[in-house]
Design an enzyme around this catalytic site. Structure first.
Site, PDB file in Angstrom:
ATOM      1  N   GLY A  18       0.812  -1.221   0.000  1.00  0.00           N
ATOM      2  CA  GLY A  18       0.000   0.000   0.000  1.00  0.00           C
ATOM      3  C   GLY A  18       0.842   1.266   0.000  1.00  0.00           C
ATOM      4  CB  ALA A  19       1.746   3.745   1.539  1.00  0.00           C
ATOM      5  CG  MET A  20       8.253   2.192   2.816  1.00  0.00           C
ATOM      6  SD  MET A  20       8.002   0.887   4.062  1.00  0.00           S
ATOM      7  CE  MET A  20       9.137   1.449   5.315  1.00  0.00           C
ATOM      8  CD  GLU A  21       6.731   2.350   7.853  1.00  0.00           C
ATOM      9  OE1 GLU A  21       6.039   2.019   6.879  1.00  0.00           O
ATOM     10  OE2 GLU A  21       7.129   1.534   8.706  1.00  0.00           O
ATOM     11  CG  ASN A  22      10.448   5.166   2.723  1.00  0.00           C
ATOM     12  OD1 ASN A  22      10.823   4.060   3.053  1.00  0.00           O
ATOM     13  ND2 ASN A  22       9.684   5.386   1.666  1.00  0.00           N
ATOM     14  CG  HIS A  61      -0.794   2.504   8.316  1.00  0.00           C
ATOM     15  ND1 HIS A  61      -1.252   1.567   9.201  1.00  0.00           N
ATOM     16  CD2 HIS A  61       0.441   2.099   7.941  1.00  0.00           C
ATOM     17  CE1 HIS A  61      -0.344   0.627   9.362  1.00  0.00           C
ATOM     18  NE2 HIS A  61       0.701   0.922   8.603  1.00  0.00           N
ATOM     19  CD  GLU A  62       2.268   3.813   5.179  1.00  0.00           C
ATOM     20  OE1 GLU A  62       3.327   3.645   5.812  1.00  0.00           O
ATOM     21  OE2 GLU A  62       1.490   2.863   4.896  1.00  0.00           O
ATOM     22  CG  HIS A  83       4.318   3.444  10.300  1.00  0.00           C
ATOM     23  ND1 HIS A  83       4.424   2.522  11.316  1.00  0.00           N
ATOM     24  CD2 HIS A  83       3.781   2.763   9.239  1.00  0.00           C
ATOM     25  CE1 HIS A  83       3.965   1.351  10.894  1.00  0.00           C
ATOM     26  NE2 HIS A  83       3.559   1.463   9.643  1.00  0.00           N
TER      27      HIS A  83
END
Ligand code: TRP
Ligand code: ZN
Length: 874
Positions: free
Chosen positions: A264-268, A300-301, A304
Site C-alpha cells: 500500500g505505502a511505505m513510511e520512509n 497509517h504512514e 508511523h
C-alpha cells in the site's frame, strides 16, 4: 532477476544477538545513469565490545566495484551468497564501498527500481541490501546523508529523507541535490526518488508552532487528483496531536505516488512512497471506498513517524510492535473522522474472514512470529490486523486514559531506540497498574481461540450465570495451546429491550469480563427476568464465539442492542445459521428454507427510519462466500454459493415494494465526499443488488439507467457490479463501454479487471486470459495483477475451485512466471492455493499436485518456497 540458490534457512526469534558492530553514520552518493547506477556508501563502523569476529555485511543482487578501509583499498574480503565479509578491522574505521545496480531490470520492486520513468526505492524489510553492502537490520540506527546526481531534464526532482541541504548544476546537463536526515534511523526507512512530477503543495503549523512544508508528488497531469490526500494528511497531523499528543518533527513531509509498488505505502522518514492507488482520487475516478482507503493509508504512514520511526523494531520478529499499533491508530483515526460503527464492522470482517483463515492455514503464526524464512511473508493479516486487535484489547482493559499514559511512558523510555513488543507491554503495565501477565500470551500463541458460552437463569433467586469455556485448537505451527486473558464485553437485556444492570452482591460489575481460565463462571444477581445476552460486544477479542442463540433472540438483538456493531453482529449470526442450515439441506437434496423470523428482522431493518443508512447497508449486505466457508469444517463452495443466492432472493421477495421506493429515495442531486452521502450511496448499491435478485428484467433497465446517469465512480461501479454478479443482459455492453472509456487509466481500469475476474460464469478463465493481453495490463504491475488475478482466485470461489482443476492450474502457471518477475507479489497471490484445509479430498488432491509441481521448480524464490513447503505438510 532470478533467485537461483537463495538460502532457504529459517531464522528464529530466540537467536537474536546484538550486532557485533555499530554504524553511526552513512554518506550515500548515487550516480543515477543508464544503464547502471553507481552507489558509493561511506560508513563509520565501530566495534561493539571486545571481540575479533569479522564484519559480515548483507548484500544481494549487487555488483561490487571497490572497497576501502580508512581510504586504503581492501583486497582481503570474502563475497558469499548474500554477504560480504571483512576481517581484522580496527576498533573504529571508515568503510567506503562502491556498488553498481541495474534499476531498470529490477522487477521485484525491492531496493532501487524504476516505476515508469522515475527511480524509487523500497527498503522494508530487507531491500537496502540491494543498494549497498550494509548491516541491514533494524537495530542499526545511523545518521544518513544522501547526495543524488542525475540528468536534470529527465529527473528535475531528486528526493531523499530529511532536509535538503545543498543543490546545484553540473556539467553535461546533470544536477545534484544533497539531503541530510537529522534522526538516526534503520536502513529500512531509507528512501530515494528521482523523476519529473507535478507537486501539490500545502503547509501545516504544529501545536508548538513549527511550520511544516507538505509536498505530494504525482505523475504529470494528475494534480487534480491530489487534493484529498493532502486534506487527509493535514487531518492526520492534527488528529495525532489531539488524540495522542504527538507532533511532527521535521520541516518537510513529502509523499510520492508511484504506479509500481508491492504494497500500500511505505513510511520512509520524511519521504513516504505510496502506491498511487492510495493517493490519487477525484469523483470521476475514485469510489467512496477508494476515498476511505486513501484517508486510512495516509493516516497509517503518517502515524508511523512516531510508532515505527522514532521508536522502531529491534528485529523483524517484533514487526507487530509498529504495525499492530499503527493499524490500531489508523483505525481510531478513521473512526473519529467517520462512523465508528461502520469502521468497526469492516475491521472485524477482515479479522473474521481472511485473518481467521490465515490462522487455520499452513502459515499460522503468532502476532510475534518465532520462525521466519522470508521476512516479506510476515507482513500478514495476523501481524497487522490481529496485532491491532491485541492493542485494542489493551485499550479496552486499561481505558483511554491509562492507555495514553502508557503511550507517553513508552516514548519517554524508548524514543530513538529499537525495541521489542515486550518493552511496549511493560510500559502499558507500568503506567496503568493493570496486570498484563497472562495477556502477554497473545504475543506468543497463534490460532483463533474459541469461546463457548452457556447460561442459566434461576427465576426464584433472580440469579443469572454465564459459563465461559475457552479453547484454542492446535495450529500447524503450534500443537499446544494455553489459556489466554480474554476481555469479554457483554450486556443483558430484558424482554422489552431495556438494559439490565450488571451487579453481584450489591456491587456493580463492568461490562468487560476478564476471562482468564479455561473454564470460568460469572454470576449476576438481581436479574429480574431471563435476559437476552449480547456477547463479545464490539468484538472485544479476536475469537470465535459459540452461544446457542435461537433466531428470535438474534432478531431481538438486531432490534434492541444498544450499539450499532452488536446489531450488525446479530444479523451476521442469523444469516450464518441460515447458511449452515441451507447447505445441509442442499446436501440432502432438499430446498433451502429461510425462517420467517429472519425475513421479518431484515424487513424491519430496511424499514427502520432511525438507522444510519451506512449501517443499514452493512447489515443488508450478506457475508461474502469466502467468509462463509469459515463456518464449515469441510466447505462445499458450490452449495454455499447457491444458499447465499437463495437467501438474497427470499429477502428481496420479503422486502417487496419497499426496495424500489427506497432505491428512488436515496438518489442524490450532486456528488459530495461526506459520510451522510456515502452512506446513501452504499445503501442504494446494496438495494440495487436485491432488486436484481428479485427481477433481472426490470433490474437490467435500472442498472442501465444508473450507469448512464452516474456522475461519480461509486454509482458507476455499483451498477457494473450488480450487472456482473447477476449476469444481467446489459453486462457485456456496460463492461465494454467502461473499458473503452478508461482503457488509458490503469487505476480505474483495475475496477474493470476485478469485474472480469469475478464473473460468476464457467467461461471466466477465458475472459481473464484475454484481459491479460489488454494493453494496460502488465505482469510487472502489482495493482493490475491483484485486481485481475486476485479477484478470480479470491472472490470467485466457485470458478476458481472448478472441479476440472483449471483454476488451480492457471494460478500455478502464473506463479511459475511470477517467480522470476516478482516473488513478493506471487507469494501474496498464492494464498487461496495454500489454504485448502476446508476443501473436499478431490480438490485437495488437485491442489497438492499443482503445489508439488511448483515445489520442484528450479530457482524457486524463498517467498514461495516457504509457503509451498508448509502447505504440502498439511
Ligand atoms: N511498512 C509498510 C506499511 O505498513 C509496509 C510495506 C510497504 C512493506 N512496502 C513494503 C512491507 C514492502 C514489505 C515490503 O505501511
Ligand atoms: Zn505500517
Amino acid at each position: 532477476m532470478t533467485n537461483h540458490s537463495q538460502a532457504m534457512t529459517a531464522k528464529y526469534r530466540q537467536d537474536y544477538q546484538a550486532p557485533l558492530y555499530w554504524i553511526d553514520t552513512i554518506d550515500l552518493d548515487f550516480q543515477l545513469q543508464e544503464p547502471l547506477t553507481q552507489v558509493t556508501a561511506i560508513t563509520r563502523i565501530r566495534r561493539n565490545g571486545d571481540h575479533n569476529e569479522p564484519l559480515v555485511l548483507d548484500g544481494e543482487q549487487l555488483t561490487l566495484k571497490s572497497i576501502a578501509i580508512d581510504g586504503v583499498p581492501c583486497e582481503h574480503y570474502e563475497l558469499g551468497e548474500g554477504s560480504l565479509t571483512l576481517f581484522n578491522l580496527p576498533t573504529e574505521c571508515v568503510l567506503t564501498i562502491v556498488t553498481l545496480l541495474d534499476p531498470a531490470a529490477n522487477s521485484a520492486l525491492e531496493g532501487l527500481y524504476k516505476s515508469g520513468d522515475a527511480y524509487c526505492t523500497q527498503c522494508e524489510a530487507e531491500g537496502f541490501r540491494r543498494i549497498t553492502y550494509y548491516l541491514d537490520r533494524p537495530d542499526i540506527l545511523a545518521r544518513y546523508s544522501t547526495r543524488i546526481t542525475a540528468d536534470k531534464a529527465k529527473y528535475p526532482f531528486l528526493l531523499s529523507n530529511g532536509n535538503k541541504v545543498d543543490s546545484g548544476n553540473l556539467d553535461g546537463g546533470r544536477h545534484f541535490v544533497q539531503w541530510q536526515d537529522p534522526f538516526p534511523k534503520p536502513s529500512y526507512l531509507f528512501a530515494l526518488v528521482a523523476g519529473d512530477f507535478d507537486v501539490e503543495r500545502g503547509s501545516y503549523v504544529t501545536r508548538s508552532g513549527r511550520k511544516v512544508a507538505l509536498e505530494i508528488f504525482v505523475d504529470k497531469g494528475n494534480l487534480d487528483r491530489a487534493g484529498f490526500a493532502m486534506e487527509s494528511l493535514i487531518n492526520s497531523m492534527r488528529w495525532d496531536e489531539q488524540r495522542f499528543g504527538l507532533e511532527y518533527d521535521l520541516d518537510i513531509y513529502m509523499i510520492v505516488a508511484v504506479d509500481f509498488f508491492n504494497m500500500g505505502a511505505m513510511e520512509n522518514k520524511g519521504l513516504n512512497i505510496f502506491n498511487s492507488k492510495f493517493v490519487l482520487a477525484n469523483p470521476a475516478t475514485a469510489t467512496d471506498s477508494d476515498y476511505h482507503g486513501i484517508e486510512r493509508v495516509i493516516g497509517h504512514e503518517y502515524f508511523h513517524n512516531w510508532t515505527g520511526n522514532r521508536v522502531t523494531c529491534r528485529d523483524w520478529f517484533q514487526l507487530s510492535l509498529k504495525e499492530g499499533l499503527t493499524v490500531f491508530r489508523d483505525q481510531e483515526f478513521s473512526s473519529d473522522f467517520g462512523s465508528r460503527g461502520v469502521n468497526r464492522i469492516n475491521n472485524v470482517r477482515t479479522v473474521r474472514g481472511p485473518q481467521f483463515a490465515e490462522d487455520a492455514g499452513p502459515m499460522a503464526h503468532p502476532i510475534r512470529p518465532d520462525v521466519v524464512i522470508e521476512m516479506n511473508n510476515f507482513y500478514t493479516l495476523t501481524v497487522y490486523e490481529k496485532g491491532s486487535e491485541v492493542i485494542r484489547m489493551m485499550h479496552t482493559l486499561l481505558g483511554e486514559e491509562h492507555f495514553q499514559a502508557g503511550i507517553r511512558l513508552y516514548f519517554e523510555r524508548f524514543d530513538g531506540q529499537a525495541v521489542t513488543c515486550d518493552d511496549f507491554v511493560q510500559a502499558m503495565e507500568d503506567a496503568s497498574g493493570v496486570d498484563l501477565g497472562r495477556f502477554r500470551r497473545w504475543y506468543s500463541q497463534s490460532g483463533t481461540p474459541e469461546l463457548t458460552v452457556t447460561d442459566e437463569y434461576d427465576a426464584a433467586s433472580d440469579v443469572y450465570r454465564l459459563h465461559v469455556r475457552q479453547h484454542t485448537p492446535p495450529t500447524q505451527d503450534q500443537p499446544q495451546k494455553l489459556a489466554l486473558h480474554i476481555p469479554l464485553d457483554i450486556e443483558l437485556y430484558d424482554e422489552q429491550g431495556a438494559v439490565i444492570p450488571l451487579q453481584y452482591q450489591g456491587k456493580a460489575i463492568g461490562n468487560v469480563l476478564d476471562v482468564l481460565e479455561t473454564e470460568q463462571t460469572f454470576t449476576f444477581d438481581r436479574v429480574p427476568t431471563k435476559p437476552v445476552p449480547s456477547l463479545l460486544r464490539d468484538f472485544s477479542a479476536p475469537v470465535k464465539l459459540h452461544y446457542d442463540y435461537n433466531d428470535e433472540a438474534l432478531a431481538f438483538l438486531m432490534r434492541f442492542a444498544r450499539n450499532e456493531f452488536a446489531r450488525w453482529d446479530a444479523a451476521q449470526m442469523l444469516i450464518n445459521k441460515a447458511v449452515i442450515d441451507g447447505v445441509a439441506r442442499i446436501q440432502q437434496g432438499q430446498d433451502v428454507a429461510v425462517s420467517a423470523t429472519l425475513l421479518d428482522a431484515f424487513v424491519a431493518i430496511l424499514d427502520d427510519r432511525e438507522l444510519d443508512p451506512a449501517l443499514k447497508a452493512e447489515i443488508l449486505a450478506l457475508p461474502g462466500e469466502a467468509t462463509l466457508t469459515e463456518l464449515f469444517e469441510v466447505a462445499d463452495v458450490d452449495a454455499i454459493h447457491r444458499v447465499r443466492d437463495e437467501i438474497q432472493q427470499r429477502l428481496a421477495q420479503a422486502f417487496g415494494a419497499q426496495l424500489a421506493a427506497q432505491y428512488d429515495s436515496l438518489k442524490l442531486p450532486t456528488y459530495r465526499v461526506v459520510h451522510a452521502d456515502m452512506a446513501k450511496r452504499a445503501l442504494k448499491g446494496v438495494i440495487l443488488g436485491y432488486l436484481a435478485a428479485l427481477d433481472a428484467g426490470s433490474a437490467d433497465l435500472l442498472v442501465r439507467q444508473q450507469y448512464a446517469a452516474a456522475d461519480n465512480m461509486t454509482d458507476t461501479l455499483a451498477a457494473l457490479q450488480v450487472a456482473n454478479s447477476h449476469l444481467l443482459p446489459c453486462r457485456a455492453e456496460l463492461l465494454a463501454d467502461f473499458e473503452g472509456k478508461w482503457a488509458h487509466d490503469g487505476l480505474v481500469l483495475d475496477n474493470w479487471l476485478r469485474l472480469v475476474g469475478s464473473k460468476p460464469a464457467a467461461d471466466v478463465l477465458a475472459d481473464v486470459k484475454l484481459a491479460m493481453a489488454h494493453p494496460t495490463f502488465s505482469i510487472r504491475n502489482p495493482n493490475r495483477l491483484r485486481a485481475l488475478i486476485g479477484s478470480f482466485a479470491m472472490n470467485n470461489q466457485v470458478q476458481f475451485h472448478a472441479r476440472d482443476g483449471s483454476g488451480y492450474r492457471f494460478l500455478t502457471d502464473l506463479m511459475i512466471e511470477l517467480n522470476e518477475v516478482n516473488p513478493q507479489v506471487a507469494s501474496r497471490l498464492i494464498t487461496p492455493l495454500i489454504q485448502f484445509k476446508r476443501l473436499d479430498e478431490e480438490r485437495k488432491g488437485l491442489i497438492r499436485a499443482e503445489l508439488t509441481r511448483l515445489a520442484s521448480l528450479e530457482g524457486l524464490a524463498r517467498d514461495l518456497f516457504e509457503k509451498v513447503s508448509k502447505a504440502l505438510l498439511q
